[in-house]
Design an enzyme around this catalytic site. Structure first.
Site, PDB file in Angstrom:
ATOM      1  N   GLU A 144      11.414  -5.890   5.596  1.00  0.00           N
ATOM      2  CA  GLU A 144      10.666  -7.042   5.062  1.00  0.00           C
ATOM      3  C   GLU A 144      11.576  -8.093   4.432  1.00  0.00           C
ATOM      4  O   GLU A 144      11.425  -8.451   3.252  1.00  0.00           O
ATOM      5  CB  GLU A 144       9.598  -6.566   4.069  1.00  0.00           C
ATOM      6  CG  GLU A 144       8.551  -5.678   4.736  1.00  0.00           C
ATOM      7  CD  GLU A 144       7.436  -5.217   3.800  1.00  0.00           C
ATOM      8  OE1 GLU A 144       7.561  -5.394   2.566  1.00  0.00           O
ATOM      9  OE2 GLU A 144       6.437  -4.674   4.304  1.00  0.00           O
ATOM     10  N   GLU A 199       5.343  -0.052   9.550  1.00  0.00           N
ATOM     11  CA  GLU A 199       4.441   0.355   8.463  1.00  0.00           C
ATOM     12  C   GLU A 199       3.047  -0.120   8.815  1.00  0.00           C
ATOM     13  O   GLU A 199       2.884  -1.252   9.285  1.00  0.00           O
ATOM     14  CB  GLU A 199       4.850  -0.268   7.125  1.00  0.00           C
ATOM     15  CG  GLU A 199       6.179   0.182   6.572  1.00  0.00           C
ATOM     16  CD  GLU A 199       6.507  -0.506   5.240  1.00  0.00           C
ATOM     17  OE1 GLU A 199       5.577  -1.102   4.623  1.00  0.00           O
ATOM     18  OE2 GLU A 199       7.685  -0.461   4.831  1.00  0.00           O
TER      19      GLU A 199
END
Length: 568
Positions: free
Chosen positions: A180, A302
């Site tokens: 991220e 995820e």
């Protein structure tokens, strides 16, 4: 004498020439089409990883391995994950506090060996393994705009050490460049310099790994977009990066936590409805078109629901199960591997059991196909009222209805229930046995299908909830409640002039678990400090919506730090 017409020799020869020409032209076209349809080596690799699981809140913790509440990872835990049907494991790792200072930024050798130990346990179980740089993205990489050279040097030193340490590990181990990545507090902001900086990091990562020797020359590498988002602009920039390397062993990665209002239960998005489905389809279609269709495989590194960060009850149970069934199925259709984010809230790492067995049943069934479900997983019977037949639509998802079971006994079709096409009707005669019982759950029916997980349907006796007056402060207000068997779905908040009140004032419906929290054990609804921090002085009308369909208005008045309530 032969009565069949003779076929001239010249015509036969001409036909053979034409056929040969057609075969010459069509043959390569067919071959090219088959070649296009043939899966790449990396696409096959990624599909073999499905399904995947994250060892969250362990090595990504910014303390030690147990500082975020999970026990020390054991070989037995890894074996149990493999037993659950998982084929891959993502091991998020935060390195910041395990590294020395410049210029070498040396990683603690004991920590590196510990990571290797868990990687090796995973490989021994036959799992595909992904390791990465995790919360470093927000701890120090994020400041690359003001600390460019130091961040790049530190990042490069880190990957140099990781690549060298694991260079002789087999190809089932893959590296993810960073988790991220972002360069601002604003997760949604796109600036050209953000893409440039991420490009520099990924260039360094790719060059270091590919020139480090051993298996790293061809090791699968996983590359994210900014924040691992699947927005159109970020996917496009990621595509440019990946294709620039001309490397067949690269994998794109995104994260997915659902349609935001549904994922956190706000803005009235209490159900897994068409808007929530559309968000999944749009996101995965967009990603498929940009990557998978172009020969670049995709891992959803995820996935889950954002509301789980507060507690698993943020999203109503049945709606949660529908979401997991749909998102896994649609991702599989697109050839993606999905990796469940589990920071300890799903699989009990001490007892080796699932906290929510029904959720796991749906996830497990999704490894092979889809599960069926009903419109809801509850039937509310108002105490003292005449009981009527209750009809419940079923979504079969390609399966067939079998029967209904209660307490181990099969209900009698035609007497206890009827089934017509996709409509299950529970008969008044059957439901009447609970018309005047104590409040709460009375029975659990299991709707059984020929494939997939069973659907559990709760029979609940209820009455109108009762809210009492209370007083408190803007730090917290506790409203005493007699739920009378009912459960809270959501809450609206409005000023006297009709304007939306409180956080996220673009909607009257506040976020479950952020602005308000029900407790059925202590019979109360808590209004939080986060809610009052964005409430102006004056009267506010709260509308509490319950799953039975009841709605109760309740008035509070805030004056400074003092809050009083006026029962509507």
């Amino acid at each position: 004498m032969n009565n069949k017409k003779s076929f001239p020799l010249w015509a036969m020869l001409m036909s053979l020439v034409l056929i040969a020409g057609v075969l010459f032209v069509v043959g390569p076209l067919i071959s090219a089409e088959k070649q296009k349809e043939k899966k790449s080596k990396m696409q096959t690799y990624v599909e073999k990883m499905q399904p995947g699981w994250n060892l969250g809140n362990t090595f990504d913790a910014t303390g030690d391995e147990t500082s975020w509440g999970n026990p020390r990872t054991t070989k037995e835990l890894i074996a149990k994950i493999a037993e659950q049907g998982y084929n891959s494991i993502r091991i998020p790792i935060t390195w910041q506090h395990r590294m020395g200072d410049a210029p070498d930024y040396t990683v603690d050798p004991d920590f590196m060996r510990r990571i290797e130990e868990v990687v090796d346990w995973s490989l021994d179980e036959g799992l595909y393994v992904m390791i990465n740089i995790h919360h470093d993205s927000s701890e120090w990489v994020r400041y690359m705009d003001t600390n460019h050279d130091e961040v790049l040097e530190r990042y490069s030193a880190l990957w140099t050490q990781i690549a060298d340490h694991f260079k002789d590990h087999p190809g089932k181990l893959m590296f993810e460049s960073i988790n991220e990545p972002r360069f601002s507090e604003d997760w949604n902001k796109d600036e050209p310099e953000y893409f440039t900086m991420l490009g520099e990091l990924n260039d360094s990562f790719h060059d270091i790994v590919r020139t480090s020797g051993g298996e790293n020359e061809k090791r699968p590498l996983v590359i994210p977009s900014i924040t691992t988002s699947a927005s159109e602009v970020r996917l496009e920039e990621l595509y440019k990066t990946i294709t620039s390397y001309n490397d067949p062993n690269l994998i794109a990665t995104i994260h997915y936590y659902g349609f935001y209002p549904f994922s956190v239960n706000m803005a009235g998005a209490t159900r897994f409805d068409e808007a929530a489905k559309k968000d999944i389809m749009d996101t995965f279609d967009r990603t498929y078109e940009r990557f998978t269709k172009e020969g670049i495989p995709v891992i959803v590194g995820e996935f889950g629901l954002l509301g789980f960060d507060k507690f698993l009850g943020t999203i109503q149970q049945g709606e949660k199960l529908k979401y997991f069934d749909f998102v896994n199925d649609y991702a599989t259709q697109k050839g993606f591997t999905t990796m469940l984010w589990d920071n300890g809230q799903h699989f009990n790492r001490r007892e080796f059991q699932w906290f929510d067995e029904d959720l796991y049943a749906v996830i497990q069934a999704g490894f092979k196909g889809r599960s069926s479900h009903a419109m809801s997983d509850f039937v509310y019977l108002k105490k003292g009222e005449n009981v009527q037949d209750v009809s419940i639509p079923l979504e079969l998802n390609g399966n067939e209805f079998r029967n209904v079971i209660m307490n181990g006994k099969t209900l009698i079709k035609g007497q206890d229930y009827t089934i017509h096409e996709n409509m299950l009707t529970l008969k008044a005669y059957f439901l009447g046995q609970w018309s005047d019982t104590a409040y709460g759950k009375q029975a659990e029916l299991r709707i059984v299908f020929n494939s997939g997980a069973d659907w559990k349907l709760n029979i609940i006796t209820c009455d109108v909830p009762e809210l009492s007056e209370a007083s408190g402060s803007s730090d917290e207000l506790i409203i005493p409640v007699q739920f009378n068997g009912d459960e809270l779905a959501t809450m609206e908040s409005l000023y006297e002039n009709g304007q939306n009140a409180g956080p996220a004032d673009w909607t009257s419906f506040k976020e479950f678990g952020h602005s308000f929290i029900p407790s059925y054990e202590t019979n109360e609804i808590k209004l939080t400090k986060a809610f009052f921090d964005e409430i102006k002085d004056g009267k506010v009308t709260l509308k509490f919506h319950f799953w039975s369909g009841e709605m109760i208005e309740y008035i509070i008045e805030k004056e400074g730090t003092s809050v009083t309530t006026i029962k509507s």
